[in-house]
Structures are given as structure tokens and as C-alpha cells.
Design an enzyme around this catalytic site. Sequence first.
Site, PDB file in Angstrom:
ATOM      1  N   ASP A 143       0.413  -1.210  -0.362  1.00 21.94           N
ATOM      2  CA  ASP A 143       0.327   0.639   0.444  1.00 21.94           C
ATOM      3  C   ASP A 143       0.517   1.065  -0.451  1.00 21.94           C
ATOM      4  O   ASP A 143       0.488   2.430   0.417  1.00 21.94           O
ATOM      5  CB  ASP A 143      -1.229   0.081   1.340  1.00 21.94           C
ATOM      6  CG  ASP A 143      -1.947  -0.908   0.901  1.00 21.94           C
ATOM      7  OD1 ASP A 143      -2.110  -1.371   0.494  1.00 21.94           O
ATOM      8  OD2 ASP A 143      -2.480  -1.255   2.097  1.00 21.94           O
TER       9      ASP A 143
ATOM     10  N   CYS B  66      -2.065  -2.860   8.325  1.00 22.41           N
ATOM     11  CA  CYS B  66      -1.508  -3.594   7.417  1.00 22.41           C
ATOM     12  C   CYS B  66      -0.889  -4.597   6.825  1.00 22.41           C
ATOM     13  O   CYS B  66      -1.215  -5.850   6.743  1.00 22.41           O
ATOM     14  CB  CYS B  66      -2.137  -2.668   6.314  1.00 22.41           C
ATOM     15  SG  CYS B  66      -3.117  -2.071   5.693  1.00 22.41           S
TER      16      CYS B  66
ATOM     17  N   LYS C 296      -6.947  -4.023  -3.330  1.00 20.61           N
ATOM     18  CA  LYS C 296      -7.947  -4.657  -1.822  1.00 20.61           C
ATOM     19  C   LYS C 296      -8.656  -3.466  -1.690  1.00 20.61           C
ATOM     20  O   LYS C 296      -8.194  -2.308  -1.234  1.00 20.61           O
ATOM     21  CB  LYS C 296      -7.173  -4.893  -0.980  1.00 20.61           C
ATOM     22  CG  LYS C 296      -5.620  -4.630  -0.246  1.00 20.61           C
ATOM     23  CD  LYS C 296      -4.793  -4.849   1.103  1.00 20.61           C
ATOM     24  CE  LYS C 296      -3.773  -4.187   2.078  1.00 20.61           C
ATOM     25  NZ  LYS C 296      -4.512  -3.396   2.452  1.00 20.61           N
TER      26      LYS C 296
END
Length: 197
Positions: A19, A114, A81
Site C-alpha cells: 500500500d 495492514c 484490496k
Amino acid sequence: MAVRLGRLASESTAFLLCDMQEKFRPSIRYFPEIIKVAQRMVTAGNILKIPILATEQYPKGLGNTVNEIDTSAFKDKIFTKTVFSMVTPEVDEELKKMTNVKSLVLFGIETQVCIMQTALDLLERNYEVHILADGVSSRTMVERMYAIDRLRQSGAFITTSESVLFMLLGNSKHPNFKEVQALVKTAAPDSGLLSKV
């Protein structure tokens, strides 16, 4: 029960980039430094032919992976996602195809969300998980510090980009030694961890 030592070999390792997206740039502490470490790892992964998987959290709203990270070699392995863990069904399927991979090196953001949830999912699947202390960050250093402590308690190896790269090389006779050595000639940028990890 054998003790896990966390050794790494290029033929049994994959890299996971989490990310590193444009919209996070203003809010993540030491974001430019984390980008530099991520690009160092991506370049080394390409040299050593280590598989790289990446995710982007809701890219429609948060943007794509930052331009400074060259994703051209693995653009078909960037997965969208909305959950926090990188271990989506698509990523899980990719990992299952890599039957030789037992070690995963994880870097990106955010450490307490995450990165942590990805690491826990991978540890449950019996992978050895290596977290780059110089390659993960958060919006606050308190979150980052305690997330790293929590990851260590859960069985992840906390390490650095340079340590990982030299372990993957094994010795100076590795055919790609000079290429990878050139990446670490300049020390990884200070990302504010200093003595408390």
C-alpha cells in the site's frame, strides 16, 4: 521443535510491498525514506529474481503506488484490496503457486494495521515473516513502535533492508554481489526509529 533462525535464500523468498500509495504521502511519517527503502528492495528483487507481490488499498480513492517505486517488472502482481491484510484470496492464490517460498519479506504501510494483519495471516500459514524496520511506517511513531513490538512477540523477524540483502547474497562470490552491493553503498535513510525498535 526446531528453532526458526530466519535465514533467507533467494530461491525460497518473496517480497511483499504493502500500500505505498500517493494519498498516504502527507500523513505517513518518514514517507520519502520508506519509499527509498521500498525502491531499493524492488531493484534488488529484480536483480535476484525474487518474486514481488504488491497491494493497493482502494486505489480509486487512495491512488496507485507512488511513481518513485518502479513496478514495471511486477505490474501484473499488484492487487487491489479493501481489507487491511494483504492476504486477499488473489494474493493467497499467488503464494500457493510459489511452492518453494517459505520466507516473506514485508515492507510498506501502515505498520499497526495492514503490515501487522498481513504478518499475522502469513504466520498462521506457517511462513517465516521478515519485517523491514527501515521499510515500514505509520502516521505516528507510537503506533509504529508498539506495532513492531507486537510483531516480534507474534514471531515475525524484525530486520533491516541491508541485512536482508546481504543474507540473500550469502557471500561476496554471488554473481549479483556487485549489483546489490551498489544498492547498499549508501546507507538506508534514517526513518526515525533510532534506538527504540
